[in-house]
Design a protein around this motif. Sequence first.
Motif, PDB file in Angstrom:
ATOM      1  N   ILE A 198       0.840  -1.203   0.000  1.00 14.02           N
ATOM      2  CA  ILE A 198       0.000   0.000   0.000  1.00 14.02           C
ATOM      3  C   ILE A 198       0.874   1.252   0.000  1.00 14.02           C
ATOM      4  N   VAL A 199       1.817   1.316   0.927  1.00 12.64           N
ATOM      5  CA  VAL A 199       2.851   2.340   0.898  1.00 12.64           C
ATOM      6  C   VAL A 199       4.065   1.688   0.249  1.00 12.64           C
ATOM      7  N   TRP A 200       4.452   2.157  -0.900  1.00 11.99           N
ATOM      8  CA  TRP A 200       5.520   1.511  -1.660  1.00 11.99           C
ATOM      9  C   TRP A 200       6.802   1.399  -0.848  1.00 11.99           C
ATOM     10  N   LEU A 201       7.517   0.304  -1.070  1.00 10.26           N
ATOM     11  CA  LEU A 201       8.802   0.122  -0.396  1.00 10.26           C
ATOM     12  C   LEU A 201       9.758   1.256  -0.745  1.00 10.26           C
ATOM     13  N   SER A 202       9.681   1.738  -1.983  1.00  9.81           N
ATOM     14  CA  SER A 202      10.561   2.828  -2.404  1.00  9.81           C
ATOM     15  C   SER A 202      10.245   4.139  -1.688  1.00  9.81           C
ATOM     16  N   ASN A 203       9.050   4.204  -1.081  1.00  8.99           N
ATOM     17  CA  ASN A 203       8.659   5.394  -0.313  1.00  8.99           C
ATOM     18  C   ASN A 203       8.729   5.158   1.188  1.00  8.99           C
ATOM     19  N   GLY A 204       9.424   4.087   1.577  1.00 12.54           N
ATOM     20  CA  GLY A 204       9.594   3.816   2.999  1.00 12.54           C
ATOM     21  C   GLY A 204       8.559   2.882   3.598  1.00 12.54           C
ATOM     22  N   GLY A 205       7.745   2.245   2.740  1.00 17.96           N
ATOM     23  CA  GLY A 205       6.730   1.331   3.247  1.00 17.96           C
ATOM     24  C   GLY A 205       7.330   0.073   3.847  1.00 17.96           C
ATOM     25  N   GLU A 206       6.582  -0.565   4.756  1.00 14.77           N
ATOM     26  CA  GLU A 206       7.055  -1.780   5.426  1.00 14.77           C
ATOM     27  C   GLU A 206       6.663  -3.019   4.638  1.00 14.77           C
ATOM     28  N   ASP A 207       7.510  -4.035   4.699  1.00 17.73           N
ATOM     29  CA  ASP A 207       7.211  -5.317   4.057  1.00 17.73           C
ATOM     30  C   ASP A 207       6.500  -6.193   5.070  1.00 17.73           C
ATOM     31  N   THR A 208       5.253  -5.815   5.387  1.00 24.41           N
ATOM     32  CA  THR A 208       4.460  -6.496   6.419  1.00 24.41           C
ATOM     33  C   THR A 208       3.108  -6.896   5.845  1.00 24.41           C
ATOM     34  N   ILE A 209       2.414  -7.788   6.544  1.00 27.04           N
ATOM     35  CA  ILE A 209       1.092  -8.207   6.067  1.00 27.04           C
ATOM     36  C   ILE A 209       0.089  -7.054   6.157  1.00 27.04           C
ATOM     37  N   LYS A 210       0.317  -6.114   7.068  1.00 28.79           N
ATOM     38  CA  LYS A 210      -0.590  -4.968   7.197  1.00 28.79           C
ATOM     39  C   LYS A 210      -0.421  -4.000   6.034  1.00 28.79           C
ATOM     40  N   ASN A 211       0.761  -3.943   5.458  1.00 27.42           N
ATOM     41  CA  ASN A 211       1.016  -3.026   4.345  1.00 27.42           C
ATOM     42  C   ASN A 211       0.901  -3.724   2.993  1.00 27.42           C
ATOM     43  N   SER A 212       0.439  -4.987   2.991  1.00 31.10           N
ATOM     44  CA  SER A 212       0.350  -5.763   1.749  1.00 31.10           C
ATOM     45  C   SER A 212      -1.086  -6.134   1.434  1.00 31.10           C
ATOM     46  N   VAL A 213      -1.443  -6.033   0.166  1.00 30.07           N
ATOM     47  CA  VAL A 213      -2.765  -6.430  -0.304  1.00 30.07           C
ATOM     48  C   VAL A 213      -2.606  -7.249  -1.572  1.00 30.07           C
ATOM     49  N   ALA A 214      -3.676  -7.971  -1.927  1.00 27.44           N
ATOM     50  CA  ALA A 214      -3.684  -8.775  -3.150  1.00 27.44           C
ATOM     51  C   ALA A 214      -4.598  -8.109  -4.168  1.00 27.44           C
ATOM     52  N   LEU A 215      -4.056  -7.827  -5.363  1.00 28.63           N
ATOM     53  CA  LEU A 215      -4.810  -7.114  -6.392  1.00 28.63           C
ATOM     54  C   LEU A 215      -4.794  -7.867  -7.713  1.00 28.63           C
ATOM     55  N   CYS A 216      -5.850  -7.672  -8.501  1.00 31.70           N
ATOM     56  CA  CYS A 216      -5.839  -8.197  -9.866  1.00 31.70           C
ATOM     57  C   CYS A 216      -4.815  -7.390 -10.670  1.00 31.70           C
TER      58      CYS A 216
END
Length: 272
Positions: A228-246
């Motif tokens: 959701i918050v890109w890793l390149s923008n400082g986002g966390e690699d966590t299940i809370k920051n991850s979603v599944a999209l088509c």
Amino acid sequence: MGYSPFKVGDVVTNEVMRSAFRIGNMGGMCKSNTYNCLVLISDHTKGLYDDKWYGTELHYTGMGQEGDQTLNGNQNGTLYNSRTSGIEVHLFEVIDKGEYTYRGVVKLTGKPYQEIQPDKNKNPRKVWMFPITPITGAPEYSKEKLDEVHVKLEAQAEKMTLSELETIAKARSSKEPSIKVVTAKQRDRDEFVAVYTKKRAKGICQLCGQPAPFRDKLGNPYLESHHIVWLSNGGEDTIKNSVALCPNCHKKMHVVNDPNDVAKLKTLNSTL
């Protein structure tokens, strides 16, 4: 090797480059009478010329912005005859506007040839192409820098009419795509977090709410993990920051990244 004021890889301004070689502001091919050498500039931030790398060899477009290019009375002839004249040829590349990267001394390593490219008025004309190779080998490029160049050139193209684009696109079409050595920083993402995120979605895109558009070779609904918050923008690699999209919604998030969509996805994961 003769006169060489810079080290390969040095990045300088146009003013510093021209002062070092004592050349005027006369376009992309300039003869230094002081040091008896030829300076070439390959500017990738402009769409007029179409210089392309093929491995270690750069196919460099000659000088002349309007009408057919010639070899008489200009620096095209100087470069064409460089193998027999012994004149030293230096190459600079512009990846970022205003930044001239020194590629060192180059040699004419292939037979010059002619092809059709548009001139500054978008009219087709014959240009001279010179296969040249740096004596230090092919340079490496930052993926981030090249991506920026592509975005800027696409912005230029968007302002053109369909007819203008057709002329340029036909001229720039190539059966053999340009090949560059590219380096990139890669942020590692955890495979277990990604797989969990997709399994948790149970085959339903978390943005549009529609079923996955197809199944993969193993029969699983095809969805893509997105931060959701890109890793390149400082986002966390966590299940809370991850979603599944088509695939369609995933592309939309990377192209548009609409704040309303971001807020929706954050709300979906707020209880994790």
